[in-house]
Write a protein that holds these residues in place. Structure first.
Motif, PDB file in Angstrom:
ATOM      1  N   LEU A  59      76.307  22.241  26.433  1.00 33.83           N
ATOM      2  CA  LEU A  59      76.625  23.619  26.060  1.00 33.83           C
ATOM      3  C   LEU A  59      77.844  24.121  26.834  1.00 33.83           C
ATOM      4  N   ALA A  60      77.918  23.782  28.117  1.00 34.75           N
ATOM      5  CA  ALA A  60      79.073  24.192  28.914  1.00 34.75           C
ATOM      6  C   ALA A  60      80.355  23.550  28.397  1.00 34.75           C
ATOM      7  N   GLU A  61      80.269  22.284  27.972  1.00 33.27           N
ATOM      8  CA  GLU A  61      81.428  21.586  27.413  1.00 33.27           C
ATOM      9  C   GLU A  61      81.885  22.250  26.116  1.00 33.27           C
ATOM     10  N   VAL A  62      80.933  22.626  25.281  1.00 26.55           N
ATOM     11  CA  VAL A  62      81.258  23.289  24.013  1.00 26.55           C
ATOM     12  C   VAL A  62      81.889  24.659  24.258  1.00 26.55           C
ATOM     13  N   GLU A  63      81.328  25.413  25.193  1.00 31.71           N
ATOM     14  CA  GLU A  63      81.836  26.761  25.454  1.00 31.71           C
ATOM     15  C   GLU A  63      83.218  26.730  26.100  1.00 31.71           C
ATOM     16  N   GLU A  64      83.519  25.648  26.813  1.00 32.95           N
ATOM     17  CA  GLU A  64      84.867  25.501  27.367  1.00 32.95           C
ATOM     18  C   GLU A  64      85.896  25.341  26.248  1.00 32.95           C
ATOM     19  N   VAL A  65      85.520  24.544  25.224  1.00 27.32           N
ATOM     20  CA  VAL A  65      86.405  24.390  24.068  1.00 27.32           C
ATOM     21  C   VAL A  65      86.460  25.693  23.273  1.00 27.32           C
ATOM     22  N   ARG A  66      85.325  26.354  23.145  1.00 25.89           N
ATOM     23  CA  ARG A  66      85.260  27.599  22.370  1.00 25.89           C
ATOM     24  C   ARG A  66      86.191  28.673  22.936  1.00 25.89           C
ATOM     25  N   SER A  67      86.380  28.661  24.236  1.00 28.66           N
ATOM     26  CA  SER A  67      87.237  29.677  24.853  1.00 28.66           C
ATOM     27  C   SER A  67      88.677  29.580  24.367  1.00 28.66           C
ATOM     28  N   THR A  68      89.061  28.408  23.843  1.00 30.41           N
ATOM     29  CA  THR A  68      90.430  28.239  23.336  1.00 30.41           C
ATOM     30  C   THR A  68      90.516  28.350  21.827  1.00 30.41           C
ATOM     31  N   THR A  69      89.391  28.341  21.131  1.00 32.64           N
ATOM     32  CA  THR A  69      89.417  28.350  19.661  1.00 32.64           C
ATOM     33  C   THR A  69      88.770  29.587  19.052  1.00 32.64           C
ATOM     34  N   SER A  70      88.100  30.403  19.871  1.00 30.65           N
ATOM     35  CA  SER A  70      87.398  31.572  19.349  1.00 30.65           C
ATOM     36  C   SER A  70      88.069  32.861  19.805  1.00 30.65           C
ATOM     37  N   LYS A  71      88.022  33.845  18.949  1.00 23.59           N
ATOM     38  CA  LYS A  71      88.610  35.154  19.267  1.00 23.59           C
ATOM     39  C   LYS A  71      87.543  36.213  19.539  1.00 23.59           C
ATOM     40  N   LYS A  72      86.279  35.861  19.325  1.00 28.72           N
ATOM     41  CA  LYS A  72      85.202  36.835  19.443  1.00 28.72           C
ATOM     42  C   LYS A  72      84.581  36.785  20.829  1.00 28.72           C
ATOM     43  N   ALA A  73      84.293  37.956  21.401  1.00 31.97           N
ATOM     44  CA  ALA A  73      83.651  38.021  22.709  1.00 31.97           C
ATOM     45  C   ALA A  73      82.226  37.492  22.606  1.00 31.97           C
ATOM     46  N   PRO A  74      81.777  36.731  23.603  1.00 34.40           N
ATOM     47  CA  PRO A  74      80.424  36.167  23.550  1.00 34.40           C
ATOM     48  C   PRO A  74      79.328  37.217  23.374  1.00 34.40           C
ATOM     49  N   GLU A  75      79.466  38.377  24.010  1.00 36.38           N
ATOM     50  CA  GLU A  75      78.436  39.408  23.902  1.00 36.38           C
ATOM     51  C   GLU A  75      78.356  39.979  22.495  1.00 36.38           C
ATOM     52  N   LEU A  76      79.503  40.103  21.831  1.00 35.08           N
ATOM     53  CA  LEU A  76      79.496  40.592  20.448  1.00 35.08           C
ATOM     54  C   LEU A  76      78.845  39.563  19.520  1.00 35.08           C
ATOM     55  N   ARG A  77      79.103  38.287  19.795  1.00 31.09           N
ATOM     56  CA  ARG A  77      78.495  37.233  18.990  1.00 31.09           C
ATOM     57  C   ARG A  77      76.975  37.253  19.175  1.00 31.09           C
ATOM     58  N   ARG A  78      76.536  37.390  20.414  1.00 28.16           N
ATOM     59  CA  ARG A  78      75.098  37.427  20.697  1.00 28.16           C
ATOM     60  C   ARG A  78      74.449  38.640  20.037  1.00 28.16           C
ATOM     61  N   LYS A  79      75.101  39.781  20.101  1.00 28.46           N
ATOM     62  CA  LYS A  79      74.549  40.989  19.480  1.00 28.46           C
ATOM     63  C   LYS A  79      74.397  40.813  17.974  1.00 28.46           C
ATOM     64  N   GLY A  80      75.378  40.171  17.355  1.00 31.25           N
ATOM     65  CA  GLY A  80      75.308  39.928  15.922  1.00 31.25           C
ATOM     66  C   GLY A  80      74.176  38.987  15.548  1.00 31.25           C
ATOM     67  N   LEU A  81      73.944  37.962  16.386  1.00 33.03           N
ATOM     68  CA  LEU A  81      72.851  37.024  16.116  1.00 33.03           C
ATOM     69  C   LEU A  81      71.489  37.696  16.281  1.00 33.03           C
ATOM     70  N   LEU A  82      71.383  38.605  17.246  1.00 34.45           N
ATOM     71  CA  LEU A  82      70.125  39.304  17.463  1.00 34.45           C
ATOM     72  C   LEU A  82      69.756  40.195  16.280  1.00 34.45           C
ATOM     73  N   GLU A  83      70.740  40.643  15.540  1.00 36.80           N
ATOM     74  CA  GLU A  83      70.458  41.424  14.337  1.00 36.80           C
ATOM     75  C   GLU A  83      69.675  40.591  13.318  1.00 36.80           C
ATOM     76  N   HIS A  84      69.968  39.300  13.264  1.00 40.21           N
ATOM     77  CA  HIS A  84      69.237  38.388  12.365  1.00 40.21           C
ATOM     78  C   HIS A  84      67.888  37.995  12.949  1.00 40.21           C
ATOM     79  N   LEU A  85      67.848  37.757  14.263  1.00 41.17           N
ATOM     80  CA  LEU A  85      66.679  37.163  14.898  1.00 41.17           C
ATOM     81  C   LEU A  85      65.582  38.166  15.239  1.00 41.17           C
ATOM     82  N   SER A  86      65.944  39.387  15.624  1.00 38.92           N
ATOM     83  CA  SER A  86      64.971  40.349  16.153  1.00 38.92           C
ATOM     84  C   SER A  86      63.841  40.695  15.191  1.00 38.92           C
ATOM     85  N   PRO A  87      64.111  41.065  13.933  1.00 40.23           N
ATOM     86  CA  PRO A  87      63.000  41.453  13.046  1.00 40.23           C
ATOM     87  C   PRO A  87      61.917  40.390  12.890  1.00 40.23           C
TER      88      PRO A  87
END
Length: 700
Positions: free
Chosen positions: A482-510
């Motif tokens: 996971l750390a290896e993936v997130e290191e690559v993600r930091s160079t290929t993603s434009k979205k903040a991790p907290e915003l991504r997590r918040k969006g996923l929780l919208e699907h998962l919480s109910p």
């Protein structure tokens, strides 16, 4: 395809080789590997031998009697009602007898016909395991080895008599097995390429010990390229590589993917057996940078060849692909071309028969279920574009549940949630299938979700947005990936991790809050279930689930109802106690800051719990779950009004609490005076630690 032209598989390969399919894994019961299945094949499906010693007695049915007559169906006379009759020169029985006699004569003229015939009779008896007493079986095996000793090679290259050797291996002792292997030394590779002989090799490595395996595996050295492309030998070589070979043997075999010079070096079996060389391609290229180009070209050629032939299920191929990818510099043409090669197996919209652009993709599906392949898919998702990620995740639509229960494939789902910027797409693609949101029946849907969240592997992608890379959720290997993936993600993603997590929780919480509300009594019965309820109440937040969260808190609080002195009450369960303490505290304890990290918005679980345990608060204070009461006094998430009421209730039972703090057993006081001693050793044998803390709190 970026410099590599895709070709169709040669016609010979297409006709002679069955296409590798994605490995289908049952989520409840693991199926046997092909190697184990081949080793257990004792020929029951063969139905016995033709042309045996007792062959004459096998056919007792005579279709026509001697002298029998029958009408000629096409006779012109039959049309006039005057049917003529004729007599056969020979009866059917006589013809069959002649055929059997000829067959028997031909068999008798073959070398070792008598001993082979007798060995077949022994095999026919031994294969009926449940019908043969142990003493008789031992006698039959002894006779069988008397026959085959020194003649093993005469048996193994015939489709019927090779079954005899397989049977002998099954019932042989250590010395007898070694005798068979020693006789066949030098013929192992030939047997591997045989339609029937490969099953004998499977039996050797499965039934034999490590000494026998050390004889068999080196026979492949120097010939890996030929064997992995062979229609008969390929799958069994790969299964031996994956299941049987030692770490060093796998390294020796994998090095042959890097060039002919490695294969030639391996043909010296003695030298290669003692070799300690690594198969790490990056290290090899660092030690010999001048060989970088030919080594990479050879490795890519072998990889591309198998991909074009649709032979993508081999673990050895997946290991070679990962080594090749890790040896490339990111951003280079080679790096881009290899990512395109991975996608070449996916059919375009024009190529797909159903027209939805989701055809093909067996390469990605097979990669996901091996250790090296899973890592490669995760890195490919991290390096890919938004469109690439969408296409790849669509390939897994029908296998999400199966992947979640697999130790390797589950990390592909985690990456599929953690990398894409389009959380609506990734959440729908994974959570909809994983959590069974398409199931209309409520009971079936909750059963599916409950089975996922309490499984060691499946809970990782299901709870990842809630708990992240928590120690209790992921092992060290998964966290490293996971750390290896997130290191690559930091160079290929434009979205903040907290915003991504918040969006996923919208699907998962109910769905998670619904599960806690309706299945709390079942979830509390396991430590995994307690962790699910803890993280769901702490972290599950969405605009649509505010009311659901209140219902979930009430459902969990009701679990604490009842008499704590009763056997099986929640108060005596360590996992449930930790859950209630964490929920009352309002967050998880952070060992770095030595403080509880309160969640936002505040949980306020004490408001639901205190009214339920208020009447028995002193019993709770004297129980193994006394730290739940301590949390009611210490937590910042508990209102001052509740803390005041807790102190008042504890003052009334101060004597019981004082006794519990000194008792060497955890006593649960009943409000009438009766005590139930659990006889459980506590810290230092000095009584209930939580009760001592409560006494300090009451004295201030």
């Amino acid at each position: 395809m970026g410099g590599i032209k895709r070709k169709e598989a040669p016609s010979g390969a297409a006709n002679g080789y069955k296409k590798q399919k994605t490995v289908e894994q049952n989520t409840v019961k693991q199926t046997k590997s092909r190697l184990d299945a081949a080793a257990e094949d004792d020929g029951d499906d063969f139905g016995g031998f033709s042309g045996g010693e007792d062959e004459d007695s096998a056919d007792n049915t005579i279709t026509e009697k001697a002298g029998e007559t029958r009408p000629a169906s096409n006779s012109a006379a039959s049309k006039n009602g005057d049917a003529k009759k004729f007599t056969l020169d020979t009866s059917s029985a006589e013809a069959h007898a002649k055929q059997r006699a000829l067959a028997k004569e031909r068999k008798a003229n073959k070398p070792h016909a008598d001993v082979i015939g007798r060995s077949k009779q022994l095999w026919e008896r031994l294969r009926r395991k449940s019908h043969v007493p142990s003493a008789e079986r031992k006698e039959l095996v002894g006779e069988l080895f008397t026959i085959i000793n020194g003649r093993v090679r005469d048996f193994v290259f015939k489709h019927d008599s090779v079954r005899v050797i397989q049977c002998a291996l099954k019932y042989a002792n250590k010395e007898q097995r070694r005798m068979i292997v020693d006789e066949l030394k030098g013929d192992i590779r030939t047997l591997m390429e045989s339609r029937y002989g490969k099953f004998l090799i499977a039996k050797m490595v499965v039934e034999g010990d490590q000494g026998i395996r050390n004889v068999v595996v080196p026979e492949f050295y120097g010939h890996i390229k030929r064997l992995i492309n062979h229609p008969e030998a390929s799958w069994i070589v790969d299964d031996i590589y994956r299941q049987v070979a030692t770490t060093q043997q796998r390294a020796v075999m994998l090095r042959e993917w890097y060039g002919t010079e490695f294969a030639l070096a391996n043909r010296d079996a003695t030298a290669s057996a003692k070799s300690t060389e690594s198969a790490d391609l990056r290290k090899i290229l660092e030690d010999a940078p001048e060989k970088r180009k030919p080594i990479l070209q050879h490795c890519l050629q072998m990889i591309n060849s198998l991909i074009q032939k649709k032979m993508t299920g081999f673990t050895m191929l997946h290991d070679a692909m990962l080594q090749y990818f890790l040896a490339l510099q990111s951003g280079t043409e080679e790096h881009t071309e290899f990512l395109e090669l991975l996608k070449s197996d996916i059919e375009t919209k024009a190529e797909a028969k159903d027209g939805d652009g989701s055809g093909g993709g067996d390469l990605y599906r097979n990669l996901a279920f091996t250790k090296s392949g899973s890592r490669l898919v995760c890195l490919a998702l991290a390096w890919g574009s938004a469109k690439d990620r969408k296409v790849v995740l669509r390939l897994f639509k029908d296998t999400v549940e199966m992947m979640s229960f697999d130790a390797n494939a589950k990390m592909v789902l985690v990456t599929g949630l953690d990398v894409p910027d389009d959380v609506k797409m990734s959440g729908k693609a994974i959570f909809h299938e994983l959590l069974g949101q398409g199931i209309e029946d409520e009971k079936a849907r909750l059963d599916r979700l409950e089975g996922v969240v309490i499984n060691l592997n499946a809970r990782v992608p299901a709870l990842f947005p809630l708990a992240g890379g928590a120690k209790w959720l992921m092992n060290d290997q998964d966290k490293t990936l996971l750390a290896e993936v997130e290191e690559v993600r930091s160079t290929t993603s434009k979205k903040a991790p907290e915003l991504r997590r918040k969006g996923l929780l919208e699907h998962l919480s109910p769905p998670m809050l619904e599960l806690v509300s309706k299945r709390a009594e079942k979830l509390v019965q396991s430590s995994f279930g307690c962790q699910v309820m803890t993280e769901t109440l702490l972290e599950a937040n969405s605009e649509q689930s505010v009311e659901q969260k209140g219902e979930a808190k009430k459902a969990v609080a009701k679990l604490a109802a009842g008499d704590p002195s009763e056997e099986g009450h929640l108060v005596h369960d360590a996992a449930a106690s930790r859950m209630l303490k964490t929920l009352v505290s309002g967050g998880n304890f952070d060992p770095k800051t030595k403080a509880t990290q309160l969640v936002e918005p505040r949980l306020g679980f004490a408001t639901a719990l205190f009214p339920i345990i208020k009447e028995r608060l002193v019993q709770w204070a004297c129980s193994p779950s006394s730290f739940v009461v301590v949390a009611l006094l210490e937590s910042e998430d508990v209102s001052d009004e509740i803390k005041k009421d807790v102190k008042k209730a504890l003052q009334k039972g101060k004597k019981e609490i004082e006794k519990a703090s000194k008792d060497t057993g955890d006593a649960v006081k009943v409000a009438g005076g009766e005590t139930k001693d659990k006889k459980r050793k506590v810290e230092g044998g000095k009584g209930n630690a939580g009760a001592r803390i409560l006494l300090e709190k009451l004295s201030t």
